[in-house]
Design an enzyme around this catalytic site. Structure first.
Site, PDB file in Angstrom:
ATOM      1  N   SER A 197      39.941  41.457  29.391  1.00  0.00           N
ATOM      2  CA  SER A 197      38.847  42.116  28.686  1.00  0.00           C
ATOM      3  C   SER A 197      38.610  41.477  27.320  1.00  0.00           C
ATOM      4  O   SER A 197      38.238  40.315  27.239  1.00  0.00           O
ATOM      5  CB  SER A 197      39.144  43.610  28.583  1.00  0.00           C
ATOM      6  OG  SER A 197      38.015  44.324  28.121  1.00  0.00           O
ATOM      7  N   ASP A 368      32.799  46.483  38.429  1.00  0.00           N
ATOM      8  CA  ASP A 368      33.080  46.600  36.997  1.00  0.00           C
ATOM      9  C   ASP A 368      31.762  46.532  36.235  1.00  0.00           C
ATOM     10  O   ASP A 368      31.127  45.475  36.161  1.00  0.00           O
ATOM     11  CB  ASP A 368      34.017  45.474  36.562  1.00  0.00           C
ATOM     12  CG  ASP A 368      34.439  45.585  35.107  1.00  0.00           C
ATOM     13  OD1 ASP A 368      33.924  46.475  34.403  1.00  0.00           O
ATOM     14  OD2 ASP A 368      35.285  44.780  34.674  1.00  0.00           O
ATOM     15  N   HIS A 395      37.367  47.638  36.054  1.00  0.00           N
ATOM     16  CA  HIS A 395      37.907  46.928  34.896  1.00  0.00           C
ATOM     17  C   HIS A 395      39.432  46.992  34.817  1.00  0.00           C
ATOM     18  O   HIS A 395      40.116  45.956  34.772  1.00  0.00           O
ATOM     19  CB  HIS A 395      37.281  47.522  33.630  1.00  0.00           C
ATOM     20  CG  HIS A 395      37.252  46.574  32.472  1.00  0.00           C
ATOM     21  ND1 HIS A 395      36.516  45.406  32.475  1.00  0.00           N
ATOM     22  CD2 HIS A 395      37.861  46.622  31.254  1.00  0.00           C
ATOM     23  CE1 HIS A 395      36.667  44.788  31.331  1.00  0.00           C
ATOM     24  NE2 HIS A 395      37.489  45.496  30.565  1.00  0.00           N
TER      25      HIS A 395
END
Length: 443
Positions: A197, A368, A395
């Site tokens: 991320s 996601d 995610h």
């Protein structure tokens, strides 16, 4: 409803390390791993904590299980698509001047710490421990401001100035300083970087503006990459996110956001906190969390939240607002909402990610909502070394999903092995069960 009796039953039926710190987790596995803590002084005098797993004391029994790391062959049955260009990249050769272990650096996501990498319930499902078992020198970074990196030579977290940082500082100061420190300590010529991320965003940004950093990172593996999220699911909240920074600062102040979340995390029971997090991410992002087991959520959600600056949150909101991966805008519009206007007094620089020369591999979930692969790929150099997308994954699944050890880890091991040759005089624990099976390229 959630009195002492319920908690007592819970503690008796689940691993009791669900609420421990990173080092407590390592102590739980102390018979297998060595652990170290390092402090990296940045150019602007922040002290960043970096955890290290330099060696394995003994191999864990589970890593020897022949069924644990069997690569998943029937890719289509789980909606998996692969683009494989690894053979188009030159395989790294052994450096005669370096006799140590190849180095791997892992970086966490937004509002997280290094703990997220080592809190899978099963030991063999923790990527840093798997890499250590494979013979790599493993390092885990911590972003400035989180629970492990709240130290500065002149400031403290009570000072507003301490929190004056955004993705710019993560990318242009912290990442190169941490990489330089690790290479100096280990003597390695370069390392492999794995980000999750925001950990991918700081690498995309850092590599795009620092040519020398590209020479020090031999491979960049991006898990659930985030550079230009489309926005949030709920239209009212999405409108708030895209508001001018002055509105955000008015609500959250100039230091750290959502500190109340830590309060609730401490006082409510873990099962209730799981429901709170599941409800929140479902409302904001449309995630279901169905790929993680209930037991895994009880453990990992306790390590999910760590502090950061309001300015870094505003930076993300600016990126979402304008739809481009850009540097922090120090002079945002005074209008409450973003408008498309041909007359602009300034344009914040965009991170030139197409100038990255480090080989890049991407793993993302097609469920996601924070990842738009087509937009991301359009701004990256071609070809990418490897791309794997999983239809049903969201995610957080790239940290804690069930079967991650068979769906993702074999590919990661194959990639790292290709770009990190072991010195001839270095003994490597080559586990036959974790050598990935050949994977057919799909386009």
């Amino acid at each position: 409803m959630f009195g002492c009796t319920s908690k007592t039953v819970y503690f008796q039926t689940l691993p009791q390390y669900f609420y421990y710190s990173y080092f407590a987790l390592c102590i739980f596995f102390r018979k297998n791993y060595m652990c170290e803590q390092h402090l990296v002084r940045t150019q602007d005098d922040y002290l960043l904590c970096v955890h290290r797993i330099p060696a394995v004391v003994q191999s864990a029994d589970k890593f020897k299980d022949k069924d644990v790391f069997r690569s998943f062959c029937d890719e289509n049955s789980k909606g998996i698509e692969i683009i494989d260009h690894i053979n188009e990249f030159k395989q790294q050769k052994t450096n005669s001047n370096f006799s140590g272990k190849p180095v791997v650096l892992l970086y966490h996501g937004f509002l997280m710490s290094s703990e997220v990498w080592v809190c899978n319930v099963d030991e063999y499902r923790n990527l840093p421990l798997l890499l250590a078992q494979q013979g790599y020198d493993v390092w885990l970074g911590n972003a400035r401001g989180n629970k492990y990196s709240q130290n500065h030579l002149k400031l403290n977290p009570r000072h507003q100035q301490f929190w004056e940082f955004s993705i710019n500082e993560f990318a242009m100061i912290d990442l190169p300083d941490v990489v330089d420190y690790i290479l100096k300590i280990t003597g390695a010529p370069n390392l492999t970087y794995i980000g999750f991320s925001q950990g991918t965003a700081q690498a995309f940004a850092g590599l795009s503006v620092n040519p020398k950093l590209n020479q020090k990172i031999n491979l960049f593996i991006a898990l659930a990459p985030a550079t230009a999220p489309k926005g949030l699911r709920h239209p009212l909240i999405d409108t708030f996110v895209k508001a001018t920074p002055s509105v955000i600062y008015l609500l959250f102040g100039r230091k750290t956001p959502l500190k109340l979340a830590l309060f609730w995390q401490r006082i409510i029971s873990p099962p209730m906190f799981v429901k709170l997090i599941d409800g929140s991410v479902g409302f904001l992002f449309g995630w279901t969390g169905k790929n993680m087991t209930a037991d895994q959520k009880l453990v990992s959600y306790q390590h999910l939240y760590s502090l950061t600056s309001v300015k870094s949150l505003v930076h993300w909101f600016q990126i979402i607002r304008v739809g481009r991966f850009q540097m922090y805008d120090e002079m945002p519009s005074r209008l409450p909402y973003h408008t498309v206007n041909a007359v602009m007094d300034h344009v914040p620089p965009k991170f030139p990610t197409n100038q990255i020369t480090t080989p890049i591999a991407i793993f993302y979930g097609r469920s996601d909502s924070l990842v738009d692969f087509n937009v991301l790929a359009a701004d990256l150099p071609s070809p990418l070394v490897y791309v794997k997308s999983i239809k049903s994954w969201e995610h957080l699944d790239f940290l804690w999903a069930e079967d991650i050890e068979t769906i993702v880890y074999p590919d990661i091991l194959r990639l790292i092995d290709y770009f990190n040759p072991f010195p001839q005089n270095t003994e490597r624990k080559k586990l036959d069960t974790v050598v990935p099976l050949p994977i057919k390229a799909m386009k």
